[in-house]
Design a protein around this motif. Structure first.
Motif, PDB file in Angstrom:
ATOM      1  N   LEU A 120      58.495  40.104  64.147  1.00 23.60           N
ATOM      2  CA  LEU A 120      57.541  40.421  65.278  1.00 23.60           C
ATOM      3  C   LEU A 120      56.371  39.902  65.261  1.00 23.60           C
ATOM      4  O   LEU A 120      55.480  40.416  64.030  1.00 23.60           O
ATOM      5  N   LYS A 153      64.101  38.529  69.862  1.00 20.39           N
ATOM      6  CA  LYS A 153      63.209  39.578  69.913  1.00 20.39           C
ATOM      7  C   LYS A 153      63.897  40.907  69.850  1.00 20.39           C
ATOM      8  O   LYS A 153      63.284  42.099  69.586  1.00 20.39           O
ATOM      9  N   LYS A 175      59.095  36.766  68.559  1.00 21.72           N
ATOM     10  CA  LYS A 175      59.926  36.690  67.016  1.00 21.72           C
ATOM     11  C   LYS A 175      59.119  35.232  66.644  1.00 21.72           C
ATOM     12  O   LYS A 175      59.343  34.219  66.988  1.00 21.72           O
TER      13      LYS A 175
END
Length: 263
Positions: free
Chosen positions: A158, A231, A152
């Motif tokens: 991402l 993430k 992240k």
């Protein structure tokens, strides 16, 4: 289905980015959650796959957030790489982030070559990749600090992590990298060395279902908790085997789970 640990919980391993903090901001409730673990007498070890920041910088970040941690409380792939290079008498050919280069300075290495690949960010160019490739085909050892697919980024989205670049070099050179960070079994086991417990008595908490959770469970860690921060994306819990022992909202909820199941 939630599985329960088969042994008494005696230590907790925590990922950092996405679990304890996002950038320079602590995940809500995370600092207090770490305090609750320590008040309960459970030792905490921080296990991070970050390959952009040196050891001391990560400890300073934790301190700035109100989390005290000693040198031996933090385990990173760069630390594992320095130990590997010294043990195997290899000098590194580094393909890493510029901020990480000083981590390898001042160490006594041998004269055998070893290519060391981390998240080099903008230093990943054709020239640097090709130079690493040529070292590999000339016989250098191959070390991957980590093989994460994504991380992240500072913008909340991402971004491509080092795993794709490691895979490219493996394909081109026909040589498998030795992975030093998560999900390597030895990395997890080094994290709780000296704690006087077995792998089955430890719990891993992370936001990466593959490297953090499945990797820990494959290494024999007793339980792997996946948090829905960092993430994490919906469906991650079923993408990689072994599946998480439990999926929880955040580190605070993970600590609730640990304290409820510690035995």
């Amino acid at each position: 289905m939630v599985r329960h640990p088969s042994a008494m919980i005696r230590a907790v391993l925590l990922d950092l980015s996405g679990v304890v903090y996002d950038g320079d901001t602590p995940v809500p409730g995370a600092v207090a959650a770490i305090g609750r673990l320590r008040e309960a007498g459970l030792p905490v070890r921080f296990v991070s796959n970050t390959t952009r920041s040196p050891h001391a910088a990560i400890l300073r970040r934790l301190d700035s957030l109100g989390v005290s941690a000693g040198h031996d409380d933090l385990f990173t792939p760069a630390r594992a790489a320095v130990e590997w290079l010294s043990r195997e008498n290899c000098v590194p050919h580094l393909l890493v982030h510029p901020d990480l280069v000083p981590e390898f300075a001042g160490n006594e290495f041998g004269d055998r070559k070893a290519v060391v690949v981390g998240d080099a960010a903008d230093a990943f160019t054709y020239g640097t990749m090709n130079a690493a490739f040529r070292q590999l085909v000339d016989g250098a050892e191959f070390l991957a600090l980590a093989t994460n697919r994504t991380f992240k980024d500072a913008d909340g989205r991402l971004s491509l992590d080092a795993g794709a670049f490691v895979a490219a070099l493996e394909f081109a050179a026909g040589k498998q990298a030795t992975v030093l960070g998560k999900p390597a079994r030895d990395f997890f086991r080094s994290a709780f060395a000296g704690l006087g417990c077995t792998p089955g008595q430890a719990v891993m908490v992370g936001d990466d279902a593959e490297s953090d959770v499945a990797g820990a469970l494959k290494a024999g860690i007793g339980a792997g908790l996946l948090v829905r921060t960092g993430k994490y994306r919906a469906g991650d819990e079923s993408r990689f085997a072994p599946h998480p022992t439990a999926v929880v909202e955040d580190l605070a909820a993970a600590v609730d789970w640990v304290l409820a199941h510690r035995g």
